[in-house]
Design an enzyme around this catalytic site. Structure first.
Site, mmCIF file in Angstrom:
data_model
loop_
_atom_site.group_PDB
_atom_site.id
_atom_site.type_symbol
_atom_site.label_atom_id
_atom_site.label_comp_id
_atom_site.label_asym_id
_atom_site.label_seq_id
_atom_site.Cartn_x
_atom_site.Cartn_y
_atom_site.Cartn_z
ATOM 1 C CB SER A 169 12.111 143.933 -9.122
ATOM 2 O OG SER A 169 10.869 143.530 -9.646
ATOM 3 N NE ARG A 170 9.484 143.036 -15.103
ATOM 4 C CZ ARG A 170 8.650 142.146 -15.601
ATOM 5 N NH1 ARG A 170 8.152 142.336 -16.794
ATOM 6 N NH2 ARG A 170 8.325 141.061 -14.918
ATOM 7 C CE LYS A 229 20.610 128.990 -20.061
ATOM 8 N NZ LYS A 229 19.272 128.725 -19.487
ATOM 9 C CB ILE A 269 18.063 131.831 -12.605
ATOM 10 C CG1 ILE A 269 19.478 131.255 -12.530
ATOM 11 C CG2 ILE A 269 18.075 133.164 -13.302
ATOM 12 C CD1 ILE A 269 19.574 129.883 -11.936
HETATM 13 N N1 LIG Z 1 22.100 129.232 -15.144
HETATM 14 C C1 LIG Z 1 21.060 128.591 -14.715
HETATM 15 O O1 LIG Z 1 21.167 127.639 -13.963
HETATM 16 C C2 LIG Z 1 19.714 129.043 -15.137
HETATM 17 C C3 LIG Z 1 18.564 128.441 -14.628
HETATM 18 C C4 LIG Z 1 17.332 128.963 -14.976
HETATM 19 C C5 LIG Z 1 17.254 130.030 -15.817
HETATM 20 N N2 LIG Z 1 18.376 130.590 -16.322
HETATM 21 C C6 LIG Z 1 18.333 131.750 -17.219
HETATM 22 O O2 LIG Z 1 17.963 132.874 -16.474
HETATM 23 C C7 LIG Z 1 17.090 133.698 -17.169
HETATM 24 C C8 LIG Z 1 15.848 133.922 -16.316
HETATM 25 O O3 LIG Z 1 15.216 132.680 -16.107
HETATM 26 P P1 LIG Z 1 14.270 132.439 -14.852
HETATM 27 O O4 LIG Z 1 13.918 131.013 -14.859
HETATM 28 O O5 LIG Z 1 14.856 133.015 -13.640
HETATM 29 O O6 LIG Z 1 13.001 133.278 -15.307
HETATM 30 P P2 LIG Z 1 11.873 133.893 -14.425
HETATM 31 O O7 LIG Z 1 11.715 133.122 -13.160
HETATM 32 O O8 LIG Z 1 10.698 134.061 -15.285
HETATM 33 O O9 LIG Z 1 12.445 135.310 -14.016
HETATM 34 C C9 LIG Z 1 12.791 136.241 -14.949
HETATM 35 C C10 LIG Z 1 12.693 137.615 -14.350
HETATM 36 O O10 LIG Z 1 12.964 138.537 -15.363
HETATM 37 C C11 LIG Z 1 12.253 139.719 -15.168
HETATM 38 N N3 LIG Z 1 11.581 140.135 -16.382
HETATM 39 C C12 LIG Z 1 11.854 141.235 -17.096
HETATM 40 N N4 LIG Z 1 11.060 141.368 -18.135
HETATM 41 C C13 LIG Z 1 10.228 140.318 -18.103
HETATM 42 C C14 LIG Z 1 9.152 139.910 -18.907
HETATM 43 N N5 LIG Z 1 8.763 140.607 -19.978
HETATM 44 N N6 LIG Z 1 8.502 138.798 -18.587
HETATM 45 C C15 LIG Z 1 8.877 138.074 -17.542
HETATM 46 N N7 LIG Z 1 9.891 138.420 -16.711
HETATM 47 C C16 LIG Z 1 10.557 139.536 -17.000
HETATM 48 C C17 LIG Z 1 11.293 139.473 -14.025
HETATM 49 O O11 LIG Z 1 11.863 140.093 -12.903
HETATM 50 P P3 LIG Z 1 11.236 141.397 -12.234
HETATM 51 O O12 LIG Z 1 9.754 141.191 -12.310
HETATM 52 O O13 LIG Z 1 11.805 141.377 -10.900
HETATM 53 O O14 LIG Z 1 11.650 142.576 -13.032
HETATM 54 C C18 LIG Z 1 11.307 137.982 -13.860
HETATM 55 O O15 LIG Z 1 11.109 137.619 -12.545
HETATM 56 C C19 LIG Z 1 16.825 133.001 -18.487
HETATM 57 O O16 LIG Z 1 17.587 133.612 -19.517
HETATM 58 C C20 LIG Z 1 17.302 131.592 -18.284
HETATM 59 O O17 LIG Z 1 17.880 131.007 -19.445
HETATM 60 C C21 LIG Z 1 19.596 130.105 -15.983
#
Ligand SMILES: NC(=O)c1ccc[n+]([C@@H]2O[C@H](COP(=O)([O-])OP(=O)(O)OC[C@H]3O[C@@H](n4cnc5c(N)ncnc54)[C@H](OP(=O)(O)O)[C@@H]3O)[C@@H](O)[C@H]2O)c1
Length: 667
Positions: A36-37, A98, A15
């Protein structure tokens, strides 16, 4: 007013990419940095989306970047609270994905952090920033479908079967309810609110079901919500099922269909709402045109509202977020779904993951109780409405950090659950030496010396400790000579199971009898009494067997003996809030226990003094307890961090003897 805003992205995942593109198309935003981490990941992300942005190899470094004004938290849900709070502590405005946390407790902590640090905070429900959502609200408020009766909302998709991925892994907050069910609850609350001319409504009932899969999270789930006015919402979600992802609102005069409610016009363009009026052959298509990208609108909404610290509806306000999180909790609770981290035997961490430390400067005051080696905070946190470890932990952590160290519990509260929750929290935080536990037992019908011992031992087990700081008999049993209770209490004290003891709901005459006996026998005596005491007179016992000591004779006794009073229902159970309004007869307990001509006059005086001093009437009422000319400790039962905050402000109110007399109609 629109303002340019320098954004830092925290977490370079899926996202975050979408948001980065959005900011690039926004009116106000500029991507200043990404964190990022792993540094390589930040580099890769920046190379692709924002080559000019600074790159940080840790979230801490991103928050330390002075060029970042606002942080977009884009981690999986269980990390939102930690980083949103830390971002606020770093003085950054916060847009948090969210759901804002995994439960209402985390949401409270984030909102309080934003308030304390005076920063902007919004939960990133981008659909709330879309002109389509505003149009829907306008239609409902204008009565386009007549009276709204039923709402249907779905958001579900099949995410494949990766048990380690964030959509299915419990440790990453997997499952449909938190991931996309939160849209459905927020939409149902929005539509039900709009139907009543409000920004949102809270459901009176939430009845949910769900299927928990192999990873322990809800693969699909549904709920029925009943709102004021008997508006019923049927919502469904899932991460293992493709749904129609639409919203419908049915009313007395027609219906509305929103075919693309959640991500309308992602890159600008046209979207539509279909309005079907009763009796018309043709539905009307209401087209909504926008040039702006959806996630750009979200960034602009933040920038436009920075000064007021929260967005305007229909974008998410703080109260809207808190209500939505509460609804999600209730949905999960209704079919017994908890994450492992939330269970009673879990090590629920502090929001910041830091050890607890008392915040300076604080305004807590302390007193002494004979036998208790620690100072005891003058406000005592009642735990009888703390049944869940996450909520209790957030409340107790905050309490301790505000300088509160005393907790009031009882064998009977929550069937033992409240003692268990308190004991687990004390153990999780390693704070047994720092806290003062006031335990109670031997409540009627178990008010005998034998039952007292059995209950004390059980309480110690639940509290995971070998002593309580103060032990109170929860009730008295006048059929048992006071000395027999003293014998058994003194025995436990001398055996190290308590540091001090006393009586709750004991007449002062019986306390005197007990202490005469103790003196004669050379035994430890009652060190404190815990009766009701408040500015309002309890005209009928709240619970059978309850005793108040607010009357002049009791006050004179307390002043003479200097026996500390641990006052329960010190705020008269909400009588000094709007709930005590004489015209409001809806709360039967309030009417039965507190409605009297004298109490209404006391309430009016508290309101008048509060107005003069720029405080709240309930704070004046609490100050009345704290400013007595004898040692008092006020038991308070905040259910939210906001209630704790407002209770603590009472410590700063000084009331002179003539103020006390005036408030109590003695002048
Ligand atoms: N508003 C919207 O349209 C929308 C759409 C999708 C998701 N979301 C929300 O956005 C958030 C992230 O979703 P996403 O789909 O972007 O997830 P994602 O692709 O898995 O990305 C999450 C990021 O969080 C970081 N992170 C920190 N601790 C982590 C851990 N223990 N395990 C995995 N990742 C970790 C990582 O970034 P680094 O490695 O760079 O640190 C990872 O790339 C969620 O809360 C979701 O509900 C919102």
């Amino acid at each position: 007013m629109a303002k340019t805003l320098s954004w830092g992205i925290l977490g370079c995942g899926g996202i975050a990419r979408t948001f980065a593109r959005g900011v690039a198309h926004s009116r106000t935003g500029r991507l200043a940095a990404v964190g990022s981490r792993a540094r390589e990941k930040a580099d890769k992300f920046a190379d692709e989306f924002c080559p000019d942005a600074r790159r940080h190899g840790s979230y801490e470094a991103l928050l330390a970047d002075a060029g970042v004004e606002a942080v977009y938290v884009a981690t999986p849900h269980p990390m939102h609270a930690e980083w949103a709070v830390k971002a606020a502590e770093a003085g950054k405005h916060v847009l948090c994905e969210k759901p804002i946390g995994i439960n209402h407790a985390e949401a409270m902590a984030i909102v309080e952090a934003a308030l304390a640090r005076d920063v902007f905070l919004m939960e990133a429900f981008m659909y709330r920033c879309s002109p389509q959502t505003r149009k829907l609200v306008d239609l409902l408020k204008a009565g386009a479908v007549g009276e709204v009766r039923v709402i249907r909302a779905s958001f579900g998709f099949h995410a494949g079967c990766n048990p380690e991925g964030r959509l299915l892994a419990g440790a990453l907050g997997g499952g449909g309810i938190l991931d996309v069910g939160c849209y459905c609850t927020s939409m149902a609350r929005l539509a039900a609110g709009a139907a009543a001319g409000k920004d949102f409504a809270e459901p009176l009932e939430v009845k949910g079901v769900g299927r928990l899969g192999a990873t322990g999270v809800d693969e699909w789930a549904a709920a029925v919500l009943r709102f004021p006015g008997d508006i019923i919402a049927c919502i469904s979600t899932g991460v293992q099922v493709q749904q129609d992802n639409a919203v419908q609102v049915f009313g007395s005069e027609g219906s509305i269909l929103v075919p693309w409610p959640w991500t309308p016009a992602r890159e600008g363009g046209q979207t539509k709402i279909i309005l079907q009026k009763k009796g018309r052959p043709q539905a009307e298509e209401i087209l909504i045109e926008t040039q702006e990208w959806l996630y750009a609108l979200e960034a602009d909404t933040a920038a436009d509202n920075i000064e007021r610290r929260q967005a305007l509806p229909p974008a998410m306000t703080w109260d809207d977020t808190l209500g939505n999180m509460k609804t999600l909790d209730r949905w999960r609770e209704s079919f017994g779904f908890q994450y492992e981290s939330e269970k009673l035997d879990a090590r629920w961490p502090t929001v910041t993951r830091r050890p607890l430390a008392v915040r300076k400067p604080g305004n807590m005051r302390y007193g002494r109780i004979t036998g208790v080696e620690k100072e005891v905070s003058r406000l005592v946190m009642g735990v009888d409405n703390q049944h869940a470890l996450p909520h209790a932990s957030v409340m107790f952590d905050d309490w301790l950090e505000r300088g509160g160290n005393a907790f009031d519990t009882a064998w009977i509260y929550g069937g033992g659950r409240c003692e268990q929750v308190l004991g687990r929290w004390v153990e999780n935080r390693g704070v047994r030496k720092d806290v003062v536990i006031l335990g109670k037992g031997a409540h009627t019908p178990f008010c005998t010396p034998k039952d007292l011992t059995a209950q004390l031992l059980e309480s110690l087990g639940r509290l995971r400790t070998d002593y309580v700081d103060i032990y109170m008999m929860h009730r008295d049993n006048p059929e048992v000579p006071a000395g027999e209770f003293v014998d058994v209490l003194a025995g436990h004290l001398l055996a190290g199971r308590m540091r001090a003891f006393g009586g709750s709901n004991w007449s002062l005459a019986r306390v005197e009898a007990a202490n005469d006996y103790a003196r004669r026998k050379g035994l430890p005596a009652f060190a404190a009494v815990s009766n009701n005491f408040s500015l309002a007179e309890m005209i009928d016992p709240v619970w059978p067997g309850c005793i108040a000591s607010s009357d002049p004779a009791s006050r004179a006794w307390l002043a003479k003996t200097r026996m500390p009073l641990m006052a329960w229902s010190s705020q008269a159970r909400g009588f000094f809030t709007e709930r005590g309004d004489p015209a409001d007869k809806s709360d039967r307990e309030m009417v039965r226990c507190w409605h009297s001509a004298g109490n209404f006059r006391r309430r009016e005086r508290a309101i008048e003094m509060a107005r003069r001093r720029g405080v709240l009437p309930i704070q004046v009422a609490l100050a009345y307890v704290l400013c007595q000319p004898f040692p008092t400790f006020a038991l308070v039962g905040p259910r939210t961090l906001a209630e704790t905050r407002t209770s603590l402000a009472a410590l700063d109110i000084e009331l002179a003897p003539e103020d006390l007399a005036w408030l109590n109609l003695e002048r």
